[in-house]
Design a protein around this motif. Structure first.
Motif, mmCIF file in Angstrom:
data_model
loop_
_atom_site.group_PDB
_atom_site.id
_atom_site.type_symbol
_atom_site.label_atom_id
_atom_site.label_comp_id
_atom_site.label_asym_id
_atom_site.label_seq_id
_atom_site.Cartn_x
_atom_site.Cartn_y
_atom_site.Cartn_z
ATOM 1 N N ALA A 31 39.837 32.287 38.322
ATOM 2 C CA ALA A 31 40.782 33.368 38.032
ATOM 3 C C ALA A 31 40.131 34.429 37.146
ATOM 4 O O ALA A 31 40.293 35.634 37.373
ATOM 5 C CB ALA A 31 42.028 32.801 37.345
ATOM 6 N N LEU A 32 39.380 33.996 36.154
ATOM 7 C CA LEU A 32 38.738 34.943 35.238
ATOM 8 C C LEU A 32 37.616 35.711 35.921
ATOM 9 O O LEU A 32 37.439 36.915 35.685
ATOM 10 C CB LEU A 32 38.203 34.195 34.019
ATOM 11 C CG LEU A 32 39.280 33.601 33.105
ATOM 12 C CD1 LEU A 32 38.663 32.676 32.078
ATOM 13 C CD2 LEU A 32 40.083 34.701 32.417
ATOM 14 N N GLN A 33 36.862 35.033 36.774
ATOM 15 C CA GLN A 33 35.800 35.720 37.497
ATOM 16 C C GLN A 33 36.383 36.765 38.430
ATOM 17 O O GLN A 33 35.837 37.871 38.575
ATOM 18 C CB GLN A 33 34.963 34.714 38.293
ATOM 19 C CG GLN A 33 33.682 35.303 38.880
ATOM 20 C CD GLN A 33 32.706 35.730 37.809
ATOM 21 O OE1 GLN A 33 32.223 34.902 37.049
ATOM 22 N NE2 GLN A 33 32.399 37.019 37.733
ATOM 23 N N TRP A 34 37.510 36.421 39.060
ATOM 24 C CA TRP A 34 38.172 37.386 39.947
ATOM 25 C C TRP A 34 38.602 38.614 39.147
ATOM 26 O O TRP A 34 38.391 39.757 39.574
ATOM 27 C CB TRP A 34 39.388 36.766 40.624
ATOM 28 C CG TRP A 34 40.077 37.736 41.520
ATOM 29 C CD1 TRP A 34 39.798 38.003 42.832
ATOM 30 C CD2 TRP A 34 41.141 38.630 41.158
ATOM 31 N NE1 TRP A 34 40.616 39.006 43.297
ATOM 32 C CE2 TRP A 34 41.438 39.410 42.303
ATOM 33 C CE3 TRP A 34 41.864 38.848 39.991
ATOM 34 C CZ2 TRP A 34 42.445 40.373 42.294
ATOM 35 C CZ3 TRP A 34 42.857 39.819 39.982
ATOM 36 C CH2 TRP A 34 43.146 40.566 41.129
ATOM 37 N N ALA A 35 39.198 38.391 37.976
ATOM 38 C CA ALA A 35 39.642 39.520 37.148
ATOM 39 C C ALA A 35 38.459 40.375 36.706
ATOM 40 O O ALA A 35 38.532 41.603 36.718
ATOM 41 C CB ALA A 35 40.406 39.007 35.927
ATOM 42 N N ALA A 36 37.369 39.727 36.316
ATOM 43 C CA ALA A 36 36.192 40.466 35.862
ATOM 44 C C ALA A 36 35.585 41.301 36.987
ATOM 45 O O ALA A 36 35.075 42.397 36.755
ATOM 46 C CB ALA A 36 35.147 39.494 35.314
ATOM 47 N N ASP A 37 35.668 40.789 38.208
ATOM 48 C CA ASP A 37 35.042 41.468 39.351
ATOM 49 C C ASP A 37 35.967 42.457 40.052
ATOM 50 O O ASP A 37 35.498 43.457 40.604
ATOM 51 C CB ASP A 37 34.572 40.439 40.385
ATOM 52 C CG ASP A 37 33.437 39.565 39.878
ATOM 53 O OD1 ASP A 37 32.765 39.972 38.916
ATOM 54 O OD2 ASP A 37 33.257 38.461 40.438
ATOM 55 N N SER A 38 37.273 42.196 40.028
ATOM 56 C CA SER A 38 38.180 42.920 40.926
ATOM 57 C C SER A 38 39.129 43.899 40.250
ATOM 58 O O SER A 38 39.453 44.932 40.831
ATOM 59 C CB SER A 38 39.005 41.910 41.747
ATOM 60 O OG SER A 38 38.155 41.079 42.509
ATOM 61 N N THR A 39 39.605 43.558 39.051
ATOM 62 C CA THR A 39 40.552 44.484 38.426
ATOM 63 C C THR A 39 39.834 45.762 38.005
ATOM 64 O O THR A 39 38.657 45.727 37.630
ATOM 65 C CB THR A 39 41.241 43.831 37.215
ATOM 66 O OG1 THR A 39 42.230 44.722 36.697
ATOM 67 C CG2 THR A 39 40.252 43.538 36.113
ATOM 68 N N LYS A 40 40.529 46.886 38.082
ATOM 69 C CA LYS A 40 39.914 48.185 37.799
ATOM 70 C C LYS A 40 40.083 48.627 36.354
ATOM 71 O O LYS A 40 39.524 49.639 35.948
ATOM 72 C CB LYS A 40 40.501 49.244 38.739
ATOM 73 C CG LYS A 40 40.148 48.995 40.199
ATOM 74 C CD LYS A 40 40.741 50.052 41.106
ATOM 75 C CE LYS A 40 40.378 49.791 42.566
ATOM 76 N NZ LYS A 40 40.954 50.784 43.478
ATOM 77 N N ASP A 41 40.846 47.859 35.581
ATOM 78 C CA ASP A 41 41.071 48.223 34.188
ATOM 79 C C ASP A 41 39.984 47.614 33.311
ATOM 80 O O ASP A 41 39.771 46.394 33.322
ATOM 81 C CB ASP A 41 42.446 47.732 33.728
ATOM 82 C CG ASP A 41 42.740 48.118 32.302
ATOM 83 O OD1 ASP A 41 43.120 49.283 32.073
ATOM 84 O OD2 ASP A 41 42.568 47.272 31.414
#
Length: 226
Positions: free
Chosen positions: A114-124
């Motif tokens: 979940a954290l890797q996805w956020a680091a890679d995918s979220t634009k903020d």
């Protein structure tokens, strides 16, 4: 008696007719494009608002499911956000919720995902930085200290660099690199706002390594010189 335009007015009209016959079509085309762009911008704004509302609703579902411990519902709602709303702030928020829930359940691989996805995918940038910091903490729990250090030495917004330096100091200390840990903690002390209570904890870490905080060190030196 019929009125007639005087010669000056007639000349102006002729100039306008000539100008419009030459440039009327391009000008009309530009006007259409401008109006079309304006309509498209309004449409895009409406679409963004709609995306944010729908993402907020799903993020709320994630939060409620996390609170109730319904892991199936958590996974379903989070998958929906990742599929359709990954560019929204709410997606980053949901990812952090999911990761924290996984950590609490001692499911570190799920937290990392979940954290890797956020680091890679979220634009903020804020959510990206928070995800990286928490991912480093998970890697530390897994004793993957080299990966944690590499992550923390990456790019972060200026507002997060004090916290990043502090966490890097923790990693270096676990690697028995005391002198490097001291340097990282001193960097964190320098970067963190003096009004932030967390800065005191950084001071305690320095003291535990036999180092005074930079301000204390200066004061001691002054007294010694006297």
């Amino acid at each position: 008696m019929a009125t007639h335009l005087d010669l000056e007015e007639q000349e102006q009209l002729d100039q306008i007719k000539h100008f419009w016959s030459k440039w009327g079509t391009p000008i009309t085309g530009i006007a259409i494009v401008v109006m079309g762009s304006f309509a498209a911008w309004n449409g895009y704004q409406f679409w963004q608002q709609r995306q944010a509302l729908q993402a907020s609703a799903l993020a709320d579902v994630v939060a409620v499911a996390v609170e109730s411990g319904d892991q199936t519902r958590v996974a379903q709602a989070f998958d929906a956000i990742k599929a359709d709303y990954k560019g929204t702030l709410q997606a980053g928020y949901a990812a952090l919720l999911v990761a924290q829930s996984a950590v609490n359940a001692d499911k570190l691989p799920e937290a990392k995902a979940a954290l890797q996805w956020a680091a890679d995918s979220t634009k903020d940038e804020g959510y990206q930085a928070a995800a990286k910091l928490r991912l480093a903490a998970v890697l530390m729990q897994e004793k993957d200290l080299d990966a944690a250090a590499a992550l923390l030495r990456g790019s972060f917004p200026a507002e997060f660099k004090g916290l990043v330096a502090d966490r890097l100091g923790d990693v270096l200390q676990l690697q028995d690199k005391s002198s490097e840990a001291v340097a990282a903690y001193k960097e964190a002390w320098k970067l963190l706002d003096p009004q932030v209570d967390y800065r005191t904890l950084v001071g305690f870490k320095l003291n535990a390594l036999g180092e005074a905080t930079p301000e204390s060190g200066t004061a001691i030196s002054t007294e010694t010189n006297k």
